[in-house]
Design a protein around this motif. Structure first.
Motif, PDB file in Angstrom:
ATOM      1  N   GLY A  48       3.996 -46.348  46.300  1.00  0.00           N
ATOM      2  CA  GLY A  48       3.523 -45.422  47.304  1.00  0.00           C
ATOM      3  C   GLY A  48       2.650 -45.949  48.510  1.00  0.00           C
ATOM      4  O   GLY A  48       1.871 -46.876  48.250  1.00  0.00           O
ATOM      5  N   HIS A  49       2.993 -45.594  49.570  1.00  0.00           N
ATOM      6  CA  HIS A  49       2.337 -46.099  50.941  1.00  0.00           C
ATOM      7  C   HIS A  49       2.806 -47.731  51.248  1.00  0.00           C
ATOM      8  O   HIS A  49       2.499 -48.090  52.323  1.00  0.00           O
ATOM      9  N   TRP A  50       3.415 -48.429  50.284  1.00  0.00           N
ATOM     10  CA  TRP A  50       3.702 -49.888  50.457  1.00  0.00           C
ATOM     11  C   TRP A  50       4.426 -50.035  51.832  1.00  0.00           C
ATOM     12  O   TRP A  50       5.529 -49.325  51.923  1.00  0.00           O
ATOM     13  N   LEU A  81      -7.906 -49.301  48.434  1.00  0.00           N
ATOM     14  CA  LEU A  81      -6.998 -48.686  49.048  1.00  0.00           C
ATOM     15  C   LEU A  81      -6.003 -48.246  47.836  1.00  0.00           C
ATOM     16  O   LEU A  81      -5.567 -49.193  47.063  1.00  0.00           O
ATOM     17  N   GLU A  82      -5.646 -46.961  48.051  1.00  0.00           N
ATOM     18  CA  GLU A  82      -4.472 -46.446  47.136  1.00  0.00           C
ATOM     19  C   GLU A  82      -3.390 -47.467  47.247  1.00  0.00           C
ATOM     20  O   GLU A  82      -2.686 -47.585  46.140  1.00  0.00           O
ATOM     21  N   VAL A  83      -3.018 -47.910  48.395  1.00  0.00           N
ATOM     22  CA  VAL A  83      -1.553 -48.582  48.435  1.00  0.00           C
ATOM     23  C   VAL A  83      -1.805 -49.935  47.587  1.00  0.00           C
ATOM     24  O   VAL A  83      -0.677 -50.228  46.858  1.00  0.00           O
ATOM     25  N   ILE A 106       5.299 -43.746  43.056  1.00  0.00           N
ATOM     26  CA  ILE A 106       4.050 -43.769  42.276  1.00  0.00           C
ATOM     27  C   ILE A 106       2.752 -43.596  43.463  1.00  0.00           C
ATOM     28  O   ILE A 106       2.782 -44.348  44.361  1.00  0.00           O
ATOM     29  N   HIS A 107       1.912 -42.693  43.288  1.00  0.00           N
ATOM     30  CA  HIS A 107       0.790 -42.509  44.147  1.00  0.00           C
ATOM     31  C   HIS A 107      -0.331 -42.166  43.396  1.00  0.00           C
ATOM     32  O   HIS A 107      -0.417 -42.125  42.231  1.00  0.00           O
ATOM     33  N   ALA A 108      -1.593 -42.327  44.056  1.00  0.00           N
ATOM     34  CA  ALA A 108      -2.810 -42.011  43.450  1.00  0.00           C
ATOM     35  C   ALA A 108      -3.620 -41.131  44.362  1.00  0.00           C
ATOM     36  O   ALA A 108      -3.261 -40.919  45.723  1.00  0.00           O
ATOM     37  N   ASP A 109      -4.495 -40.248  43.867  1.00  0.00           N
ATOM     38  CA  ASP A 109      -5.141 -39.257  44.631  1.00  0.00           C
ATOM     39  C   ASP A 109      -6.581 -39.760  45.143  1.00  0.00           C
ATOM     40  O   ASP A 109      -7.047 -40.686  45.110  1.00  0.00           O
TER      41      ASP A 109
HETATM   42 ZN   LIG Z   1      -0.469 -41.236  48.105  1.00  0.00          ZN
END
Ligand SMILES: [Zn+2]
Length: 287
Positions: free
Chosen positions: A113-115, A128-130, A172-175
């Motif tokens: 996710g976001h990569w 950072l979430e990424v 895949i992501h995180a909140d």
């Molecule tokens: Zn995300």
């Protein structure tokens, strides 16, 4: 970046001059030869060398294969209608799935996710979430490769996602990294979702069930159902891939409350996601 298109064989409807009937006859002959060839190959239990007779796949073109889906997908299935008239025999009645998953080796797409695009959620201290996602995703890929799967590690807006066809795709992501001190239930836990208007609802229901149960089993985390949003059920990637590819998005946890497990045990998180993917691909029961 758009991928390069490849040219394909013109159909008989392209012929508008007097040579049309000759072309039709020629193509009928080729189609018959191909059909006989296919029967011979089938009778001998051999793989048809499809590349020699099939038009090359065209990006963005609708897949007209008669295959019901990835589970039955095999490269180069050839169908020739027995009722084919001279005209229709010359149409592309010989069809092949493009980017077809292998019947033997499951193909898995993992979007980190976001990569390659943005940072995703940010914590005040710079986490950072990424980066959290990529750490988990790279370990997940290693686990899946070690099981013998074919795996594509993909960026958030990876060009390969356009029409992506595989046995399964997971993003895949995180909140959020906000503390939400008054939230009830607390902003802790994970969730999994598939697209709201699924083309393969039964498969995606099974995928989401497998992933949610295995993830909870492995991590001990709760399913945070109240924060499943349209960001998940209408996630852009769901509309870019081939609709036959069962896909899900997982929010692995909240970066504030679940920071420790997300950052200190990314291998455990990766294993928990792998458990769900294996459950789905292997057709395991989900009690
Ligand atoms: Zn995300």
């Amino acid at each position: 970046m758009a991928r390069q298109r490849v040219s394909h064989v013109k159909g008989p409807t392209d012929a508008t001059d007097g040579s049309g009937s000759l072309i039709v006859r020629l193509v009928v002959v080729i189609a018959c030869v191909a059909a006989v060839g296919a029967m011979v190959y089938r009778a001998r239990g051999l793989e048809m060398p499809v590349a020699s007779v099939l038009p090359a796949p065209v990006e963005g073109a609708p897949l007209t294969t008669s295959s019901p889906g990835p589970a039955a997908g095999s490269s180069g299935e050839i169908t020739v209608s027995p009722q084919a008239s001279a005209e229709s025999a010359a149409l592309p009645s010989i069809v092949a799935p493009t980017l077809s998953p292998s019947a033997q080796t499951p193909r898995v797409g993992i979007v980190s996710g976001h990569w390659g695009h943005d940072t995703g959620a940010e914590c005040e201290d710079g986490l950072l979430e990424v980066d959290v996602n990529l750490d988990i995703a790279t370990q997940l890929v290693q686990i899946l490769l070690s099981r013998g799967y074919e795996v594509d590690l993909l960026q958030e807006f990876d060009a390969r996602l356009h029409g992506y066809y595989a046995d399964v795709l997971v993003s895949i992501h995180a909140d959020s990294c906000q503390p939400f001190p008054d939230a009830n239930p607390p902003m802790s836990g994970f969730k999994v979702a598939s697209v709201i208007d699924s083309s393969v609802p039964d498969e995606e229901m099974r995928l989401v069930t497998c992933m949610a149960r295995r993830y909870a089993d492995r991590t001990g985390m709760y399913y945070h159902a109240s924060t499943v949003t349209p960001d998940m059920t209408q996630y852009h990637t769901f509309y870019e891939i081939d609709p036959r590819t069962p896909a899900a998005i997982i929010e692995t946890g909240f970066m504030w409350a679940d920071r420790e497990i997300l950052t200190q045990q990314p291998g455990l998180i990766a294993q928990a996601i792998a458990d769900g993917i294996v459950c789905f691909l292997a057709g395991e029961e989900t009690p």
